[in-house]
Design a protein around this motif. Structure first.
Motif, PDB file in Angstrom:
ATOM      1  N   ASP A  83      54.418  29.015  47.519  1.00 40.02           N
ATOM      2  CA  ASP A  83      55.724  28.792  46.907  1.00 40.02           C
ATOM      3  C   ASP A  83      56.121  29.954  46.011  1.00 40.02           C
ATOM      4  N   ARG A  84      55.148  30.511  45.277  1.00 43.03           N
ATOM      5  CA  ARG A  84      55.437  31.632  44.375  1.00 43.03           C
ATOM      6  C   ARG A  84      55.454  32.957  45.122  1.00 43.03           C
ATOM      7  N   TYR A  85      54.572  33.102  46.098  1.00 47.63           N
ATOM      8  CA  TYR A  85      54.467  34.356  46.854  1.00 47.63           C
ATOM      9  C   TYR A  85      54.623  34.052  48.354  1.00 47.63           C
ATOM     10  N   PRO A  86      55.835  33.760  48.786  1.00 44.70           N
ATOM     11  CA  PRO A  86      56.040  33.330  50.174  1.00 44.70           C
ATOM     12  C   PRO A  86      55.819  34.427  51.206  1.00 44.70           C
ATOM     13  N   GLY A  87      55.813  35.669  50.802  1.00 44.04           N
ATOM     14  CA  GLY A  87      55.642  36.746  51.761  1.00 44.04           C
ATOM     15  C   GLY A  87      54.206  37.151  52.004  1.00 44.04           C
ATOM     16  N   VAL A  88      53.260  36.446  51.396  1.00 45.99           N
ATOM     17  CA  VAL A  88      51.853  36.852  51.499  1.00 45.99           C
ATOM     18  C   VAL A  88      51.285  36.591  52.894  1.00 45.99           C
ATOM     19  N   VAL A  89      51.522  35.396  53.452  1.00 45.26           N
ATOM     20  CA  VAL A  89      50.972  35.083  54.779  1.00 45.26           C
ATOM     21  C   VAL A  89      51.589  36.032  55.805  1.00 45.26           C
ATOM     22  N   GLY A  90      50.729  36.684  56.548  1.00 42.78           N
ATOM     23  CA  GLY A  90      51.154  37.697  57.497  1.00 42.78           C
ATOM     24  C   GLY A  90      51.077  39.107  56.934  1.00 42.78           C
ATOM     25  N   HIS A  91      50.867  39.201  55.635  1.00 42.71           N
ATOM     26  CA  HIS A  91      50.751  40.514  54.984  1.00 42.71           C
ATOM     27  C   HIS A  91      49.475  41.211  55.464  1.00 42.71           C
ATOM     28  N   GLY A  92      49.553  42.486  55.758  1.00 42.91           N
ATOM     29  CA  GLY A  92      48.391  43.224  56.232  1.00 42.91           C
ATOM     30  C   GLY A  92      47.659  43.956  55.126  1.00 42.91           C
ATOM     31  N   VAL A  93      46.334  43.824  55.100  1.00 41.03           N
ATOM     32  CA  VAL A  93      45.525  44.488  54.074  1.00 41.03           C
ATOM     33  C   VAL A  93      44.408  45.325  54.700  1.00 41.03           C
ATOM     34  N   ALA A  94      44.535  45.603  56.007  1.00 38.76           N
ATOM     35  CA  ALA A  94      43.448  46.309  56.700  1.00 38.76           C
ATOM     36  C   ALA A  94      43.167  47.677  56.092  1.00 38.76           C
ATOM     37  N   ASP A  95      44.168  48.288  55.461  1.00 40.60           N
ATOM     38  CA  ASP A  95      43.972  49.609  54.871  1.00 40.60           C
ATOM     39  C   ASP A  95      43.494  49.541  53.425  1.00 40.60           C
ATOM     40  N   GLN A  96      43.314  48.342  52.892  1.00 34.54           N
ATOM     41  CA  GLN A  96      42.882  48.194  51.503  1.00 34.54           C
ATOM     42  C   GLN A  96      41.361  48.336  51.399  1.00 34.54           C
ATOM     43  N   ALA A  97      40.915  49.099  50.412  1.00 27.92           N
ATOM     44  CA  ALA A  97      39.480  49.346  50.241  1.00 27.92           C
ATOM     45  C   ALA A  97      38.719  48.054  49.972  1.00 27.92           C
ATOM     46  N   TRP A  98      39.307  47.146  49.189  1.00 22.90           N
ATOM     47  CA  TRP A  98      38.596  45.908  48.875  1.00 22.90           C
ATOM     48  C   TRP A  98      38.320  45.096  50.137  1.00 22.90           C
ATOM     49  N   PHE A  99      39.285  45.078  51.067  1.00 19.08           N
ATOM     50  CA  PHE A  99      39.094  44.344  52.321  1.00 19.08           C
ATOM     51  C   PHE A  99      38.016  45.006  53.178  1.00 19.08           C
ATOM     52  N   GLN A 100      38.081  46.303  53.301  1.00 21.06           N
ATOM     53  CA  GLN A 100      37.122  47.021  54.135  1.00 21.06           C
ATOM     54  C   GLN A 100      35.701  46.847  53.624  1.00 21.06           C
ATOM     55  N   ARG A 101      35.538  46.913  52.306  1.00 25.43           N
ATOM     56  CA  ARG A 101      34.194  46.760  51.742  1.00 25.43           C
ATOM     57  C   ARG A 101      33.714  45.318  51.851  1.00 25.43           C
ATOM     58  N   ALA A 102      34.629  44.356  51.684  1.00 25.56           N
ATOM     59  CA  ALA A 102      34.248  42.947  51.813  1.00 25.56           C
ATOM     60  C   ALA A 102      33.806  42.642  53.237  1.00 25.56           C
ATOM     61  N   LEU A 103      34.520  43.201  54.200  1.00 23.80           N
ATOM     62  CA  LEU A 103      34.175  42.975  55.605  1.00 23.80           C
ATOM     63  C   LEU A 103      32.803  43.547  55.934  1.00 23.80           C
ATOM     64  N   ALA A 104      32.410  44.595  55.201  1.00 25.61           N
ATOM     65  CA  ALA A 104      31.150  45.276  55.485  1.00 25.61           C
ATOM     66  C   ALA A 104      29.984  44.770  54.647  1.00 25.61           C
ATOM     67  N   THR A 105      30.187  43.725  53.857  1.00 25.62           N
ATOM     68  CA  THR A 105      29.084  43.224  53.024  1.00 25.62           C
ATOM     69  C   THR A 105      27.926  42.761  53.899  1.00 25.62           C
ATOM     70  N   ALA A 106      26.715  42.950  53.391  1.00 23.98           N
ATOM     71  CA  ALA A 106      25.514  42.671  54.181  1.00 23.98           C
ATOM     72  C   ALA A 106      25.200  41.187  54.276  1.00 23.98           C
ATOM     73  N   ASN A 107      25.539  40.439  53.216  1.00 26.96           N
ATOM     74  CA  ASN A 107      25.232  39.003  53.209  1.00 26.96           C
ATOM     75  C   ASN A 107      26.088  38.317  52.155  1.00 26.96           C
ATOM     76  N   GLY A 108      25.850  37.045  51.982  1.00 22.28           N
ATOM     77  CA  GLY A 108      26.666  36.252  51.069  1.00 22.28           C
ATOM     78  C   GLY A 108      26.485  36.577  49.600  1.00 22.28           C
ATOM     79  N   ASP A 109      25.477  37.368  49.275  1.00 22.39           N
ATOM     80  CA  ASP A 109      25.286  37.763  47.875  1.00 22.39           C
ATOM     81  C   ASP A 109      26.151  38.965  47.492  1.00 22.39           C
ATOM     82  N   ASP A 110      26.692  39.635  48.478  1.00 22.53           N
ATOM     83  CA  ASP A 110      27.452  40.864  48.217  1.00 22.53           C
ATOM     84  C   ASP A 110      28.943  40.570  48.039  1.00 22.53           C
ATOM     85  N   TYR A 111      29.603  41.472  47.376  1.00 18.43           N
ATOM     86  CA  TYR A 111      31.047  41.353  47.169  1.00 18.43           C
ATOM     87  C   TYR A 111      31.614  42.749  46.954  1.00 18.43           C
TER      88      TYR A 111
END
Length: 357
Positions: free
Chosen positions: A179-207
């Motif tokens: 409701d507050r941020y209606p444009g978020v769904v569908g927003h692309g973050v593939a180029d964001q460093a936080w997303f890339q590093r999160a995707l590459a975490t080794a296990n559930g202890d990493d962030y």
């Protein structure tokens, strides 16, 4: 400060001594004039005034001796006073520098403890069944349920602006405040460093964690972003299905830290309290909202903490020591204190003293 009052008392004693020596010198000058007049009158009296002339001469000699002693005493008092001022100023600088260094460390430790909790939150919430199921099979019902679950979390954890679930390709598929941020769904973050590093975490202890930045999809609000992988079944070693990103509402939390440093009213009027990132970019500033573009010219000389003097300013700093399993991001707490004579120019011009990052 008690030491400041002691120093002020020393200054007052020295000033009183100067005044009294000045009064003695004034009396001696008057006495010398009287002695000179007496010798003139004795000379006019001839032989009858010879004895009086001798007494007048002795008065002049004694007066001159006393004046000489007074001048030497004044010079010695001034020299000793200067030493007192130098020693007192050095003592006050050291005491204030050490205290401000401790306060700078305390400020950055407070924020680190806060951010440690954020790293715990993201790893915990990424195992929530609603979040995992939405990433595993993102149906309309599951995404709606996940969004409602994230909204529930946000109502309890008011320090966050929003929580996002992304797929493996970096597309946001659900958020907690549509409701507050209606444009978020569908927003692309593939180029964001936080997303890339999160995707590459080794296990559930990493962030992953990113430095403070403005997020366009959150109305350009400055945020601290934490993320981790969402794994199949919520298992520690499960297949990566997507990511969970959480956005810490930086501005009010940072302001509370820099405004809450324990300074006296006098110190607050002369001080600027800041948090800097590892590149010395100002990310919080007690003068007002940080632009996130100004770099502060901090000179650490390789030290983790300490203080220094430059152009009428005392600058105390401390680098983050981290907190428990959170190593920190190399941030600094900094307190800049301007002398009274310098405050008018230094504090007004403070916004121009740093280069843009």
């Amino acid at each position: 400060m008690q030491d400041n009052r002691i120093l002020q008392l020393a200054y007052a004693i020295a000033e009183t001594t100067r005044d009294k020596v000045g009064a003695i010198e004034s009396i001696m000058r008057e006495t010398e004039i009287l002695a000179l007049n007496a010798r003139i009158e004795a000379a006019r009296a001839g032989a009858a005034g010879a004895a009086f002339g001798v007494v007048a001469g002795e008065m002049g000699r004694v007066s001159g001796s006393i004046s000489g002693i007074a001048r030497e005493f004044r010079a010695e008092v001034e020299a000793q006073t200067q030493r007192i001022e130098e020693a007192g100023s050095a003592m006050l600088t050291e005491l204030r520098g050490q205290r401000f260094t401790d306060l700078a460390l305390n400020a950055v430790e407070i924020i680190d403890r806060n951010l440690f909790e954020r790293s715990c939150d993201v790893r915990w919430w990424a195992t929530d069944s609603a979040v995992v199921e939405a990433a595993e099979a993102p149906s309309v019902d599951r995404l709606a349920h996940a969004s409602a679950r994230l909204a529930t979390i946000l109502r309890s954890y008011t320090v966050y602006l929003d929580l996002w679930i992304t797929d493996r390709e970096g597309r946001v598929i659900a958020n907690g405040r549509p409701d507050r941020y209606p444009g978020v769904v569908g927003h692309g973050v593939a180029d964001q460093a936080w997303f890339q590093r999160a995707l590459a975490t080794a296990n559930g202890d990493d962030y992953s964690v990113a430095d403070i930045a403005r997020e366009s999809a959150l109305n350009e609000a400055p945020v601290a972003t934490y993320a981790t992988a969402i794994r199949r079944g919520g298992r520690h070693d499960g297949e990566v299905l997507g990511t969970l990103g959480i956005f810490f509402d930086w501005a009010p939390q940072a302001e509370a830290v820099v405004q809450g440093v324990g300074l006296s009213d006098e110190e607050q009027a002369r001080s600027r309290v800041m948090l800097l990132d590892a590149q010395h970019r100002i990310i919080a500033d007690s003068r007002g909202r940080a632009s996130l573009g100004e770099c502060y010219p901090l000179e650490t000389d390789g030290r983790e903490r300490g203080y220094g003097l430059a152009e009428g300013r005392l600058v105390a700093f401390a680098r983050t020591p981290g907190y428990e399993t959170y190593a920190g991001l190399g941030w600094y707490g900094v307190i800049e204190y301007a002398d009274a004579a310098e405050r008018g120019t230094r504090m007004v011009q403070a916004g121009r003293q740093g280069a843009l990052c």
